[in-house]
Design an enzyme around this catalytic site. Structure first.
Site, mmCIF file in Angstrom:
data_model
loop_
_atom_site.group_PDB
_atom_site.id
_atom_site.type_symbol
_atom_site.label_atom_id
_atom_site.label_comp_id
_atom_site.label_asym_id
_atom_site.label_seq_id
_atom_site.Cartn_x
_atom_site.Cartn_y
_atom_site.Cartn_z
ATOM 1 C CG ASP A 89 -1.810 1.164 1.324
ATOM 2 O OD1 ASP A 89 -2.401 1.533 0.300
ATOM 3 O OD2 ASP A 89 -1.935 1.733 2.424
ATOM 4 C CG ASP B 138 -2.193 7.340 0.527
ATOM 5 O OD1 ASP B 138 -1.181 8.017 0.298
ATOM 6 O OD2 ASP B 138 -3.200 7.347 -0.200
ATOM 7 C CG ASP C 147 -2.506 1.999 6.504
ATOM 8 O OD1 ASP C 147 -2.344 1.883 5.269
ATOM 9 O OD2 ASP C 147 -3.314 2.793 7.020
#
Length: 230
Positions: A8, A10, A179
């Site tokens: 990922d 961000d 996250d």
């Protein structure tokens, strides 16, 4: 043995929370709206809720961009244009970048040892601009952006479209690192690949519900060792 590592962007490699706060403050100030920390926090809550709806297929990307500001402006009692706010914000968000601690070291450590892929739900223009600013596109075999694939994490379709671009791909040799439990980890589970949850906020495992990652890390520097054991 792991060969393919999906990551990922961000709040995994780049600090989106910091970039968001700065862009929101500048956006509201441009529109003549005072922006104390409480307003930034409220925007972030509203924004996250809209992205969750996108993941569920309830809202489109364009609706998310406008609705988060419409809801905020309703609460603030202002008649400022949510469309104009969305336009200004996106321009500001696309400028510059902030690395998560250890991100540059991690990419250097994994590059050449694994096939790396970026898998993000962000807006294409914003993500491409931030990747260029950060200078990290060179690490990735492919950059998969949901807007360009016309589907979003955590859908199985998103990952299957990624897999179709990778020669000799096997799900048992792949892992998703991110996250977000609802986007990255659930997406990896839906796609039948292993998952590593980057839990830098130290959320207790007893509070994460039914979505269960294969592994959890608190810092990015833990990831190379974890990949070796998977």
């Amino acid at each position: 043995m792991i060969r393919h590592v999906f990551m990922d962007l961000d709040n995994t490699l780049l600090d989106f929370s910091k970039a968001e706060a700065i862009a929101v403050k500048k956006t509201l100030n441009t529109l003549g709206i005072e922006c104390p920390e409480a307003v930034i926090r409220r925007y972030s809550q509203l924004n996250l809720a809209q992205w969750k709806l996108l993941e569920l297929g309830t809202l489109t990307r364009e609706q998310v961009k406008i609705r988060r500001y419409q809801l905020l402006f309703n609460e603030l009692g202002t008649d400022a244009s949510p469309q104009e706010a969305a336009r200004i914000y996106e321009e500001l968000l696309a400028v510059g970048h902030y690395f998560i601690d250890g991100a540059e070291w991690l990419l250097d450590s994994l590059y050449g040892r694994y096939k790396l892929y970026l898998a993000t739900n962000g807006t294409a223009a914003v993500q491409n601009s931030r990747l260029k600013s950060a200078g990290i596109r060179r690490y990735f075999e492919y950059v998969f952006i949901s807007e360009e694939l016309d589907c979003n994490k955590p859908s199985k379709d998103f990952f299957e479209r990624c897999f179709q671009n990778i020669p000799d791909f096997k799900t048992e040799e792949a892992v998703m690192v991110g996250d977000s439990l609802s986007s990255d980890i659930l997406g990896g589970i839906n796609a039948g690949i292993k998952t590593v949850w980057f839990n830098q906020e130290l959320i207790k495992s007893t509070n994460i519900g039914a979505v269960r990652p294969d592994c959890m890390i608190k810092t990015l520097k833990e990831l190379p060792g974890v990949l070796e054991t998977m």
